[in-house]
Design a protein around this motif. Structure first.
Motif, short mmCIF file in Angstrom:
data_model
loop_
_atom_site.label_atom_id
_atom_site.label_comp_id
_atom_site.label_asym_id
_atom_site.label_seq_id
_atom_site.Cartn_x
_atom_site.Cartn_y
_atom_site.Cartn_z
N ALA D 58 0.82 -1.21 0.00
CA ALA D 58 0.00 0.00 0.00
C ALA D 58 0.85 1.26 0.00
CB ALA D 58 -0.93 0.00 1.21
N PHE D 59 1.97 1.23 0.73
CA PHE D 59 2.81 2.42 0.79
C PHE D 59 3.48 2.64 -0.56
CE2 PHE D 59 2.29 1.08 5.11
CZ PHE D 59 1.95 2.27 5.72
N LYS D 60 3.93 1.52 -1.16
CA LYS D 60 4.58 1.64 -2.46
C LYS D 60 3.61 2.23 -3.49
CE LYS D 60 6.82 -2.25 -2.66
NZ LYS D 60 7.19 -3.58 -3.19
N VAL D 61 2.38 1.71 -3.51
CA VAL D 61 1.44 2.18 -4.53
C VAL D 61 1.09 3.65 -4.29
CG1 VAL D 61 -0.72 1.50 -3.39
CG2 VAL D 61 -0.59 1.56 -5.85
N ALA D 62 1.02 4.06 -3.01
CA ALA D 62 0.71 5.46 -2.72
C ALA D 62 1.85 6.35 -3.18
CB ALA D 62 0.45 5.65 -1.23
N GLY D 139 -4.41 -0.72 -2.01
CA GLY D 139 -3.85 0.50 -1.40
C GLY D 139 -4.94 1.32 -0.74
N ALA D 140 -6.04 1.55 -1.47
CA ALA D 140 -7.14 2.34 -0.92
C ALA D 140 -7.73 1.68 0.32
CB ALA D 140 -8.22 2.55 -1.98
N LYS D 141 -7.84 0.32 0.30
CA LYS D 141 -8.39 -0.38 1.47
C LYS D 141 -7.50 -0.21 2.70
CE LYS D 141 -10.86 -4.08 -0.90
NZ LYS D 141 -10.73 -5.49 -1.30
N VAL D 142 -6.17 -0.34 2.50
CA VAL D 142 -5.26 -0.21 3.64
C VAL D 142 -5.32 1.20 4.23
CG1 VAL D 142 -2.82 -0.16 4.29
CG2 VAL D 142 -3.69 -2.05 2.92
N PHE D 143 -5.33 2.23 3.37
CA PHE D 143 -5.37 3.60 3.89
C PHE D 143 -6.73 3.90 4.52
CE2 PHE D 143 -1.58 4.14 1.36
CZ PHE D 143 -0.83 4.88 2.23
N SER D 144 -7.78 3.34 3.97
CA SER D 144 -9.10 3.55 4.55
C SER D 144 -9.19 2.89 5.93
CB SER D 144 -10.14 2.98 3.58
OG SER D 144 -11.38 2.93 4.18
N ALA D 145 -8.59 1.68 6.08
CA ALA D 145 -8.56 1.03 7.40
C ALA D 145 -7.73 1.85 8.37
CB ALA D 145 -8.00 -0.38 7.27
N THR D 146 -6.63 2.44 7.87
CA THR D 146 -5.81 3.31 8.72
C THR D 146 -6.64 4.48 9.23
OG1 THR D 146 -3.87 2.72 7.43
CG2 THR D 146 -3.70 4.69 8.78
N GLY D 147 -7.47 5.04 8.34
CA GLY D 147 -8.33 6.15 8.74
C GLY D 147 -9.37 5.76 9.77
N ASN D 194 -7.71 12.13 9.26
CA ASN D 194 -8.44 13.07 8.42
C ASN D 194 -7.57 13.86 7.45
OD1 ASN D 194 -11.23 12.82 9.46
ND2 ASN D 194 -10.22 13.31 11.39
N MET D 195 -6.29 14.05 7.80
CA MET D 195 -5.44 14.84 6.92
C MET D 195 -4.51 13.98 6.07
SD MET D 195 -4.65 17.92 9.59
CE MET D 195 -3.44 18.68 8.52
N VAL D 196 -4.35 12.71 6.40
CA VAL D 196 -3.44 11.87 5.63
C VAL D 196 -4.14 10.62 5.07
CG1 VAL D 196 -1.27 10.58 5.65
CG2 VAL D 196 -1.48 12.69 6.99
N ALA D 197 -4.60 9.73 5.97
CA ALA D 197 -5.04 8.41 5.51
C ALA D 197 -6.29 8.46 4.64
CB ALA D 197 -5.26 7.49 6.71
N LEU D 198 -7.36 9.12 5.12
CA LEU D 198 -8.60 9.12 4.35
C LEU D 198 -8.46 9.87 3.03
CD1 LEU D 198 -11.20 9.47 7.25
CD2 LEU D 198 -10.56 7.42 5.97
N PRO D 199 -7.81 11.06 2.99
CA PRO D 199 -7.65 11.71 1.68
C PRO D 199 -6.84 10.85 0.70
CG PRO D 199 -7.19 13.27 3.46
CD PRO D 199 -7.37 11.92 4.10
N ILE D 200 -5.79 10.16 1.20
CA ILE D 200 -5.01 9.33 0.28
C ILE D 200 -5.86 8.16 -0.23
CG2 ILE D 200 -3.06 7.70 0.15
CD1 ILE D 200 -1.43 9.57 1.79
N ALA D 201 -6.68 7.56 0.67
CA ALA D 201 -7.56 6.47 0.22
C ALA D 201 -8.49 6.97 -0.88
CB ALA D 201 -8.36 5.93 1.41
N ASP D 202 -9.06 8.16 -0.69
CA ASP D 202 -9.96 8.70 -1.72
C ASP D 202 -9.21 8.98 -3.02
OD1 ASP D 202 -11.95 8.54 0.09
OD2 ASP D 202 -12.41 10.67 0.19
N LYS D 203 -8.01 9.55 -2.90
CA LYS D 203 -7.25 9.86 -4.11
C LYS D 203 -6.86 8.58 -4.85
CE LYS D 203 -6.11 13.17 -5.97
NZ LYS D 203 -5.15 14.19 -5.79
N LEU D 204 -6.48 7.51 -4.10
CA LEU D 204 -6.12 6.26 -4.77
C LEU D 204 -7.31 5.65 -5.49
CD1 LEU D 204 -3.70 4.45 -2.28
CD2 LEU D 204 -3.14 5.57 -4.43
N THR D 205 -8.50 5.82 -4.93
CA THR D 205 -9.70 5.31 -5.60
C THR D 205 -9.94 6.06 -6.91
OG1 THR D 205 -10.66 4.76 -3.46
CG2 THR D 205 -12.18 4.91 -5.30
#
Lengths: 258, 258, 258, 258, 258
Positions: D58-62, D139-147, D194-205
């Motif tokens: 997930a980090f690599k893909v981000a 990637g989006a799933k991992v960041f969304s779980a982080t959020g 709110n400032m890192v994980a969820l926005p990155i999940a949305d952007k990856l989607t």
């Protein structure tokens, strides 16, 4: 009686009572106006959301679901197979004297004895199945709504208590007990929702699918008896209604026998 | 009048009032600016979300739904069967003098008397059905949005009160009453959402399906009369619209008769 | 101008301002760093979630939606019927001098005058319809994301304020005002989300379906004119796009005429 | 580099830093155990939910998504059209010396030059497309779980801090700073979510659908080249992959030309 | 052993323990009644929602999922290919002496050796696959319900503690420690839900799809061996079950070979 519900309900309430009583007198946890606002308020609001018959029907269906045990599907299958044998050898009238506990099966066998035809039996028994599913659905909806409303009424009660306490705050010593009373409605609401209403709603949903499955199995059995099917075929057909786990136990044997 | 709504609404508000009045003077719970910010603010925000006609239509549909009682579907069925008998024996014109309470049925019978053809009657009556469903849907959406917005406006009001109180905190004795006033908007918001708006939204959704079912039954009845169907067939066809419970009562008899 | 949005927005903000000003000086509610952290932070985070063009496009589509009024579908229908009459009697070229306000209709009529064929007109106008729907969808998504992020940024701002206040708590008298400032970001976040972003997202979703319906109606009208359809048939076909309520008014007449 | 992400991330963090620094020393906001419990705890819990390879992938893909810019689809189309022209005039081998930046296109052209047949090219390129979509999904799933997990770990940290502070509350003066430290984990959790994980999940989607569309366009282009299609048809076919907005600009011209 | 789960669980709990121990004595975090109310209460309430067999089965499936490692699908494929070669050259009976670790594969090969026919093998193995999927589904549901109930029981425990503390508030010095104890149940509930129950539910859901895929692959392999398929075709068929990433590595080679 549904054992998991009985054990869980008694256990959960027992644990909370123990926590209350080991902490001193339990009397500070009993406050009639607070009980009234949460219990009464919740039921009134839930009543607005449904019709009176749905509302009162929900309690009846919940009580019935917990008092009457689900029948063992395997015993039912062997009874149906036995009936199927009798009907083939001695004719439908021989079924009249069999003692049958399951309501659906009893009603179906009575119709067989009375010589009703296939379509009529199917229609009457399916109506009964539909009613059971419907009753449990409405029951689950009413308890689920109760689980939504109770915490809200608890919060409303606490806000009322806080406003009363704060607007008349002259003796700082009185704050503690007044605040304790104010918090009681939140506690009642959380307990009503999480320890009673929502678990019952979930159990009724589970019960709906289990009772529906047993009734559907009985209907299939009755119709197979009428058609004069081979009892062994009846048995293997009805086993498809068992849990995969239990089915496999029987399934392996039949596979080896094949 | 919808009895569950009436009882529930009066009961819930009565219980909250009792809790307020037994705790001392109820005057501390009345604060005009707080009422304004929650009630006014919520309605303004909900208005942004919809058009003016949807917004004001929602109140009309809610009022109408609670004042006019749902007709008894069984009485309607027997009236339709009676009309069907008359139409077969004495012709359509004989229906003109029948007194009919149900609006849809009355409109349909009038169109039968006027000799409109099948397609026209179906089109006009279905339009009316669609409008009813639509009206209740928009009503439920507006009240559901109110239930979302009211707690938010309550919180905004409380935050405003807290900021005012904290920024001018010189007399510690004034904190209590000021905080009480600040909490009032949260209380109002919780009550508006949980005791009024959300229950009404749920009841309108229920009402939508019930009124829709009765209207659809009347349309089927009118069209069956026009086709000159046998009244007994009309009756059994319309009974499919009844609750499974009520249907079964009649169903068992017909099964026994078969 | 969209009246419900204008009234609602002005009314909601007016009510909140009144609540602030009647409670004393409004100056304690203005804090530039707090405004910066909520407004700036929210926009930055929303920007991460979208592309720059979606982000800035959302403001344009919102502004456009509120400034330009939706055309009256009934006037459009009568204009299309008039154009249809002219085209049948005087030929397509006669349409050239008609003054048409609706963009889609104007573009379509111009293509009729230019003698484009059916497929080309349909393709070009549908592309335009798709763009409108798309634009409103992205607009609604951006404002909906703003409504999610704003309360979170408000909470982050309040937490920063609380940590600063608590870590330097030497003068108990300073606690009140510092806490008031800390709460401001939560207030700003709640207002931005609940009074601005979420209502606009909901209105854009509503607007999307309304504008889409009017454009689809115009496309159908233009294509019907090209096919030289009878104006009366064109009219009844286009009326299917009207609200059920308005349709019924016209519908009853035609039913009586039938 | 993805400009919206860069601007948004730098801007949001900058604004928060500014708010922290203008309020005094920023050192009170740095607490190593608090950082450890939120950052470390969140990553550990997210790791339980996935496999190690999904987690680190997930980090690599981000990182890859933000460093490499999306190619301009219009430039790609004109390059494909150019290749299509060359292939028709000079044969497949002429494509060998073309410099191609897009990976998918390059791989496809190489396979054309090597003379692979249609099915093989399609299978290999589709596998590559599927992998890209899959990678972004995980990637989006991992960041969304982080959020989801980060605010919970923040709350756990704050509760630990509060219990430690309250159980050793002898010096009232120490309460403030201890509480400030306890609140830090809630602040970290809110910022991480709110400032890192969820926005990155949305952007990856978002990125998933955009990269998938460009790759699908390249595959269609390569296959069209192999089939020796007319370059003008290739162009209009590929333009269907463009944004409706950009497509319309080209579309209007072609419509006028038609 | 599932490495990500082991590392994550040990790491997350280690980090929380470190945070507790670096803040002073860890003894203030251990309170037996609080543990009882959260752990016991949560399990009792979850038990109401399910049947006893589902409830206890969930722990067994979770333990089994974490202790037994997922087999490497690539090794399984090469073993199946090897078995397929042996069966073609030396007949089914030759498979008897092969050592096979995978349960499904072993059961299938035994049935091949015993000469069962296609339908029987397929039925028995699919039953086993269905049971595995079912077991994991119920396990995930039970842990997910635990994750919902635990924070609620934590809140109920904290409310009980607060009411006890506030109603007997005579010594202000005792407030701190009493409040610390009251907060412990909230901490336990948050930890049980977010660090144990919800991650296990997510992992079981992931495990369900992975184990199901490997079992389905084994079933396909066994059936292909029975049909006497070419080992190379068996291999390429089974590779469709691999992750897209791993598949591509093999896929490129075969494409180049084509």
């Amino acid at each position: 009686m549904d054992l998991a519900t009985l054990l869980g309900m008694v256990g959960a309430i027992g644990i909370v009572l123990a926590a209350i009583l080991t902490g001193g007198s339990g009397l500070v946890f009993v406050n009639v106006p607070s009980i009234l606002i949460v219990l009464g308020g919740t039921f009134m609001v839930v009543m607005i959301k449904f019709s009176l018959s749905h509302f009162f029907g929900a309690f009846k269906v919940a009580a019935r679901a917990f008092i009457f045990k689900l029948e063992n599907p395997e015993e039912l299958i062997s009874q149906i197979v036995k009936l199927s044998n009798m009907a083939r050898k001695e004719g439908m009238l021989a079924l009249e004297n069999e003692e049958i506990d399951n309501e659906t099966l009893q009603q179906g066998v009575q119709m067989l004895v009375d010589g009703n035809d296939h379509g009529v039996i199917q229609a009457v028994l399916h109506k009964d199945l539909q009613q059971t599913v419907d009753r449990h659905s409405w029951g689950a909806k009413v308890f689920s709504a109760t689980g939504d409303v109770a915490p809200a009424m608890g919060m409303i009660g606490t806000l009322i208590g806080l406003v009363q306490m704060l607007s008349a705050m002259d003796d700082p010593k009185a704050i503690g007990p007044a605040m304790a009373v104010a918090l009681l409605t939140t506690l009642y609401g959380a307990m009503l929702a999480n320890m009673v209403a929502l678990p019952i709603a979930d159990k009724l949903t589970l019960r709906k699918s289990e009772e529906g499955r047993i009734k559907a199995m009985c209907i299939d059995g009755v119709l197979a008896i009428q058609e004069g099917q081979n009892p062994r075929i009846v048995e293997s057909m009805l086993k498809a209604y068992l849990d995969p786990k239990k089915r496999a136990e029987g399934g392996d044997e039949s596979a080896e026998a094949a």
